[in-house]
Design a protein around this motif. Structure first.
Motif: not given
Length: 276
Positions: A24-27, A41-47, A68-71, A269-276
């Motif tokens: 999303p757009s930023i300020k 300490g979170e899952s590998t899909d959290t950034y 990424s959790k709150e999007r 953090p790792r090459p197979d990480m998801k971004v969605l």
């Protein structure tokens, strides 16, 4: 894991899994520096994506964080105006032990390292360590595991009036001294003279001797900002306290004619990480 600037938006991309997410757009209307980090300490899909820049609407320098959790983005801090002049070439955001670090400069050209606690939203700044008199290179920040490192060199004029790298020093940041009068930096290494001499053979600009400095495990890697047909990579192993160099990378003339810009890419953090 790549953070792409696709104006006027930022996007997160993993080229190995061919996934792309437009954020999303930023300020901030102008971005000084940005980076991406895995949530500890979170899952590998959290950034998280962290941005420092200027908002013309709010007339303020801001730190914004995308979760990424709150999007969604949130304004984490307003940076004081007197500390908001960013270094141009080579400025990067470094993440280490839950902190974001970056180089900042005041109007009188006094350099500082700013640290920002991602989770708690608190920040501090510490000056760069003192060096001997002489022309100084631009400073570089990098992280090797739990160690935050700062590196900077001194250069002088050679007999042919060319600029030569004279010495290059690495310091480690000591967190226990953050709130004391000490700068918080401890010298841990100086580049060996033969390595400086090897770099001087191909350097274009001694004030900016490296186009990239990156930590990989215990190794601090410095990629020369010189002749792209003969790239030099110098490595310091923090754990073993040893210097080494990688074999020079040579390009054929046909390849060189097609190269506009060279980059060093690492996956974190790792090459197979998801971004969605």
């Amino acid at each position: 894991m790549f953070l792409l600037r696709t104006a006027p938006f930022l996007s997160v991309c993993n080229p190995l899994t061919t996934t792309l997410l437009q954020l999303p757009s930023i300020k901030c209307t102008t971005i000084d520096v940005a980076g991406i980090m895995a949530e500890e300490g979170e899952s590998t899909d959290t950034y998280k994506v962290v941005v420092m820049g200027f908002s013309s609407v709010l007339n303020a320098h801001l730190i914004e964080i995308y979760d990424s959790k709150e999007r969604a983005w949130r304004i984490a801090k307003q940076v004081p105006q007197e500390n908001a002049i960013m270094m141009g070439r080579g400025t990067e955001m470094v993440f280490c032990e839950g902190y974001m670090y970056c180089l900042m400069s005041s109007a009188d050209d006094d350099w500082n390292v700013m640290g920002f606690n991602i989770r708690e939203g608190i920040s501090f700044s510490t000056p760069l360590p003192e060096m001997a008199n002489g022309e100084k290179t631009n400073p570089y920040l990098l992280a090797c595991g739990s160690r935050l490192l700062l590196s900077r060199g001194i250069f002088n004029m050679g007999r042919g009036r060319e600029e030569l790298l004279q010495e290059f020093i690495i310091w480690e940041f000591e967190k226990v001294k953050v709130e004391s009068s000490s700068s918080g930096w401890k010298e841990i290494a100086r580049m060996l003279p033969p390595l400086c001499e090897a770099l001087n053979r191909t350097l274009f600009d001694a004030e900016n001797p490296f186009m990239c400095c990156v930590g990989v495990g215990d190794c601090a890697c410095f990629v020369s900002n010189g002749d792209i047909q003969a790239i030099e990579v110098v490595v310091y192993n923090v754990g073993e306290k040893t210097w080494s160099s990688l074999p020079s990378g040579h390009l054929e003339e046909e390849s060189f004619d097609r190269v506009w810009e060279s980059s060093v890419l690492t996956f974190e953090p790792r090459p197979d990480m998801k971004v969605l």
